[in-house]
Structures are given as structure tokens and as C-alpha cells.
Design a protein around this motif. Structure first.
Motif, PDB file in Angstrom:
ATOM      1  N   ILE A 262       0.852  -1.206   0.000  1.00  0.00           N
ATOM      2  CA  ILE A 262       0.000   0.000   0.000  1.00  0.00           C
ATOM      3  C   ILE A 262       0.881   1.247   0.000  1.00  0.00           C
ATOM      4  O   ILE A 262       0.598   2.236  -0.694  1.00  0.00           O
TER       5      ILE A 262
ATOM      6  N   LEU B  85       2.024   2.471  -3.391  1.00  0.00           N
ATOM      7  CA  LEU B  85       1.047   3.070  -4.314  1.00  0.00           C
ATOM      8  C   LEU B  85       1.360   4.563  -4.487  1.00  0.00           C
ATOM      9  O   LEU B  85       1.940   5.193  -3.605  1.00  0.00           O
TER      10      LEU B  85
ATOM     11  N   MET C 165      -3.498   7.905  -4.671  1.00  0.00           N
ATOM     12  CA  MET C 165      -4.191   6.612  -4.657  1.00  0.00           C
ATOM     13  C   MET C 165      -4.085   5.982  -3.259  1.00  0.00           C
ATOM     14  O   MET C 165      -5.047   5.424  -2.745  1.00  0.00           O
ATOM     15  N   GLN C 166      -2.923   6.114  -2.671  1.00  0.00           N
ATOM     16  CA  GLN C 166      -2.687   5.577  -1.327  1.00  0.00           C
ATOM     17  C   GLN C 166      -3.614   6.260  -0.318  1.00  0.00           C
ATOM     18  O   GLN C 166      -4.225   5.613   0.526  1.00  0.00           O
TER      19      GLN C 166
ATOM     20  N   PHE D  62      -7.254   5.093  -0.935  1.00  0.00           N
ATOM     21  CA  PHE D  62      -7.397   3.701  -0.523  1.00  0.00           C
ATOM     22  C   PHE D  62      -7.415   3.593   1.005  1.00  0.00           C
ATOM     23  O   PHE D  62      -8.210   2.851   1.582  1.00  0.00           O
TER      24      PHE D  62
ATOM     25  N   GLN E  18      -9.857   5.372  -8.317  1.00  0.00           N
ATOM     26  CA  GLN E  18      -8.616   5.248  -7.531  1.00  0.00           C
ATOM     27  C   GLN E  18      -8.648   3.969  -6.667  1.00  0.00           C
ATOM     28  O   GLN E  18      -7.659   3.258  -6.582  1.00  0.00           O
TER      29      GLN E  18
ATOM     30  N   ASN F 119      -8.323   0.939  -8.988  1.00  0.00           N
ATOM     31  CA  ASN F 119      -6.941   0.829  -9.465  1.00  0.00           C
ATOM     32  C   ASN F 119      -6.023   0.299  -8.356  1.00  0.00           C
ATOM     33  O   ASN F 119      -5.149  -0.529  -8.607  1.00  0.00           O
ATOM     34  N   ALA F 120      -6.211   0.780  -7.141  1.00  0.00           N
ATOM     35  CA  ALA F 120      -5.393   0.325  -6.012  1.00  0.00           C
ATOM     36  C   ALA F 120      -5.608  -1.177  -5.790  1.00  0.00           C
ATOM     37  O   ALA F 120      -4.649  -1.939  -5.597  1.00  0.00           O
TER      38      ALA F 120
END
Length: 194
Positions: free
Chosen positions: A130, A133, A137-138, A141, A168, A171-172
Motif C-alpha cells: 500500500i 502506491l 491513490m494511497q 485507498f 482510484q 486501481n489500487a
């Protein structure tokens, strides 16, 4: 010539009280076998039966000055053996219960420890991926999975559209599934839903 084998039990015990070892030996030889058979029938263990008889005769010698026979010597010896047998059986039961309890604790502890170690390793691996990322995005998420915010709440907090937040998160999840594999991905996907 004097023969101990010809003496009665009360006479022998009187001599034992005055520390006559030969009289004690005669009592021992007279009653050992019958007491041993009695103990063995109850305990079903040769060594334990022999230990019980030895303890009874040791106590007879050690406490000879204080013992007052209210019945016959055989009755006294059988009662002493019976009490030792009951103590042995009680100890055996307690010991067995203790060993079972200890084994259950060990088994449970090993399983729990193993489970915790694996979970911690898995969590560390997930957190590492994580952290790799892209920053935005991180952040999206993390708000979705750790803070349990809805897409709408994340969009409002970060001034993004709900569609961008959804993209997002998807995608993550796709990136993590590729890097972590299906089982770890499913763990990550469902861990907050239970």
C-alpha cells in the motif's frame, strides 16, 4: 533358640516399638505379599503398588512409637495401604487432568501464536505494498479501507468526484491483487467487512 515367626502380631509389634529390627522384618515378610497383591489389584501398576507398600512399612517403622493399634495389625496395615492407594489414585487423576489442561493450553497457544505471526507478516506485506502506491491513490485507498469512509465521503473530504474516488480504489485493488496474489487480495478486500 528364639523364633520371630512363632510370635503373634501383637507381640511382634511390641518388639517393633522397642526398635527390634528383626521383629519388623518378620512383620514385613509376613504381610508384604498379601498387601502387594491388594495394592496391585487396585493400581494395576507394579511399581506404584510396590511404592505404596514400601511407604506403608516405612511409616510403620518411623512412627512405631506413636502408633496405637485399636484393631489387629493386618487391619491397620490394610487400612494404611487403602489410604495410600486412594492418595495415589487421586494424585494420578489430578496429574492426568493437569497434563490434559497443559496440553490444551500448549496446543491453543501454538495455534494462536502461529496465527498471530502469520497475520502480522501478512499485514506487514500488505502495508508495504500500500505504501508503494502513488500518494493520491494511497490516500484514497487508506480512507476507504482503514477509515471506512464511503466513496461519497472521501470525495467530499479530498475535493474529488465520486467517480475519481471509485476509480482510484479500483486501481489500487487491481495493483495490490497483481502484487499480492489472489488470497492476500481477498483477505484485504474482505478484512474490514467481517
Amino acid at each position: 533358640m528364639f523364633s520371630y515367626s512363632a510370635l503373634t502380631d501383637p507381640d511382634l509389634f511390641d518388639l517393633v516399638k522397642s526398635e527390634d529390627e528383626a521383629a519388623f522384618k518378620e512383620i514385613y515378610e509376613r504381610y508384604f505379599d498379601v498387601l502387594y497383591i491388594h495394592a496391585y489389584k487396585r493400581l494395576q501398576d507394579k511399581e506404584e503398588a510396590q511404592d505404596v507398600i514400601q511407604e506403608v512399612f516405612t511409616a510403620l517403622w518411623d512412627k512405631r512409637e506413636y502408633i496405637i493399634l485399636t484393631s489387629s495389625l493386618p487391619a491397620y496395615l490394610f487400612t494404611a495401604v487403602r489410604n495410600k492407594i486412594l492418595n495415589t489414585l487421586s494424585h494420578r487423576k489430578y496429574e492426568s487432568s493437569y497434563i490434559q489442561s497443559l496440553q490444551q493450553f500448549i496446543n491453543k497457544g501454538i495455534c494462536q501464536t502461529d496465527h498471530l505471526i502469520r497475520e502480522n507478516q501478512l499485514q506487514t506485506l500488505i502495508e508495504k505494498e500500500i505504501a508503494a502506491l502513488p500518494p493520491k491513490m494511497q490516500e484514497v485507498f487508506s480512507l476507504s479501507r482503514n477509515a471506512h469512509l464511503s466513496h461519497k465521503e472521501i470525495a467530499a473530504e479530498l475535493n474529488l468526484s465520486e467517480q475519481t474516488v471509485k476509480k482510484q480504489v479500483n486501481n489500487a485493488l487491481r495493483i495490490l491483487r497483481t502484487k499480492l496474489g489472489l488470497l492476500i487480495f481477498l483477505y484485504l478486500l474482505f478484512k474490514n467487512n467481517f
